[in-house]
Design an enzyme around this catalytic site. Structure first.
Site, PDB file in Angstrom:
ATOM      1  N   ASP A  34       0.848  -1.199   0.000  1.00  0.00           N
ATOM      2  CA  ASP A  34       0.000   0.000   0.000  1.00  0.00           C
ATOM      3  C   ASP A  34       0.886   1.253   0.000  1.00  0.00           C
ATOM      4  O   ASP A  34       1.767   1.389   0.859  1.00  0.00           O
ATOM      5  CB  ASP A  34      -0.849  -0.032   1.276  1.00  0.00           C
ATOM      6  CG  ASP A  34      -2.211   0.590   1.093  1.00  0.00           C
ATOM      7  OD1 ASP A  34      -2.533   1.040  -0.026  1.00  0.00           O
ATOM      8  OD2 ASP A  34      -2.967   0.615   2.085  1.00  0.00           O
ATOM      9  N   GLU A  78     -14.454   0.693  -1.341  1.00  0.00           N
ATOM     10  CA  GLU A  78     -14.675   0.695   0.111  1.00  0.00           C
ATOM     11  C   GLU A  78     -15.828   1.626   0.497  1.00  0.00           C
ATOM     12  O   GLU A  78     -15.943   2.749  -0.022  1.00  0.00           O
ATOM     13  CB  GLU A  78     -13.390   1.157   0.820  1.00  0.00           C
ATOM     14  CG  GLU A  78     -13.561   1.265   2.331  1.00  0.00           C
ATOM     15  CD  GLU A  78     -12.269   1.424   3.111  1.00  0.00           C
ATOM     16  OE1 GLU A  78     -11.181   1.426   2.503  1.00  0.00           O
ATOM     17  OE2 GLU A  78     -12.365   1.547   4.349  1.00  0.00           O
TER      18      GLU A  78
HETATM   19  O1  KIV Z   1      -4.922  -0.307   4.463  1.00  0.00           O
HETATM   20  C1  KIV Z   1      -5.871  -1.104   4.395  1.00  0.00           C
HETATM   21  O2  KIV Z   1      -6.026  -2.020   5.218  1.00  0.00           O
HETATM   22  C2  KIV Z   1      -6.822  -0.930   3.312  1.00  0.00           C
HETATM   23  C3  KIV Z   1      -8.056  -1.788   3.326  1.00  0.00           C
HETATM   24  C4  KIV Z   1      -9.055  -1.194   4.244  1.00  0.00           C
HETATM   25  C5  KIV Z   1      -8.597  -2.008   1.970  1.00  0.00           C
HETATM   26  O3  KIV Z   1      -6.626  -0.115   2.469  1.00  0.00           O
END
Ligand code: KIV
Length: 276
Positions: free
Chosen positions: A92, A194
């Protein structure tokens, strides 16, 4: 995804996920932030492990995901990749690591890929199209993320469900449809949706050729993602759109209470656990 002659599953790849949508096989994604839990969720057979910036809220104790740094995400991606999961590792991109320019986004993505990510995820729809294009141009697969985008915490006024109102402004229903198309057109191979109404998630899922992975978006998405700490019951909060499948919070408290009491009473350690 391939299966060996011993019945072991093979590594999950980007084309596998496209095939799963075509075959209407539901995709599963869960977060993990270290090697121990990455190994456990991989043994459970999850398709994708998201090293999410939710690490801020569930591990670091922050109120939202905004303070999480790229260096911290790189560290957690490294820990997860050491478990060598069959599941695809999604790194991420945290707030501030990709919004400045497409070049910054490519550099941040390369950083996570070098730590073991197999694709990156970033938040935003139309406004992120150029950025998604720039990252995919250097062959880094991208997962989009639209709807309730936690890094937009201050614009949304908190973690608020999006797409309830009609309109083309950020968070409006028509705008979310445009966002979904923009993310697909820009080259993302999947998109997290989301915190939006179920019927809108269904419409987006039907209209896109890439898989949609929902959280708080109802059952009609191509896949579902949850935060590990919610699934295991480690979080103190219980949110409408999460499901607690175990109660590890109380199990952890009870186990520690038992240790504390046995030490205080002189029960632990006993002779059987001592060296002679
Ligand atoms: O960082 C995370 O856990 C997310 C999820 C909520 C999809 O982006």
């Amino acid at each position: 995804m391939t299966t060996t002659t011993h019945g072991e599953r093979g590594k999950v790849t980007v084309p596998d996920l496209g095939r799963m949508k075509a075959l209407e096989q539901r995709i599963t994604m869960i977060t993990a932030y270290d090697a121990t839990f990455a190994r456990l969720v991989d043994l459970a057979g999850v398709d994708m492990i998201l090293v999410g910036d939710s690490v801020g809220m569930v591990v670091q104790g922050t109120a939202n995901t905004i303070p999480v740094e790229l260096d911290e995400m790189a560290y957690h991606v490294r820990l997860v990749s050491r478990s060598q999961p069959k599941a695809m590792i999604v790194g991420d991109l945290p707030f501030g690591s990709y919004q400045v320019s497409p070049q910054q986004a490519v550099e941040s993505s390369i950083r996570l890929m070098k730590e073991g990510a197999e694709c990156v995820k970033l938040e935003g729809g139309m406004v992120m199209a150029d950025t998604i294009q720039a990252i995919t141009r250097v062959d880094i697969p991208v997962v989009g993320h639209i709807g309730l985008t936690p890094q937009s915490y201050h614009r949304m006024g908190g973690h608020k469900v999006q797409g309830k109102k009609s309109g083309f402004e950020a968070g409006g229903r028509e705008r979310l449809l445009e966002d979904a198309h923009a993310v697909e057109q820009a080259g993302a191979f999947a998109v997290v949706i989301e915190g939006i109404p179920r019927d809108l998630a269904k419409e987006i899922t039907q209209k896109l050729s890439i898989p949609t992975i929902g959280i708080g978006a109802g059952p009609d998405c191509d896949g579902q993602v949850l935060v590990l700490h919610d699934v295991l019951g480690l979080s103190e909060l219980s949110l409408k759109f999460t499901k607690q499948y175990a109660d590890l919070r109380n199990a952890a408290i009870q186990a520690t209470e038992a240790f504390v009491s046995e030490v205080r009473e002189g029960i632990w350690p006993d002779d059987a656990h001592s060296f002679h």
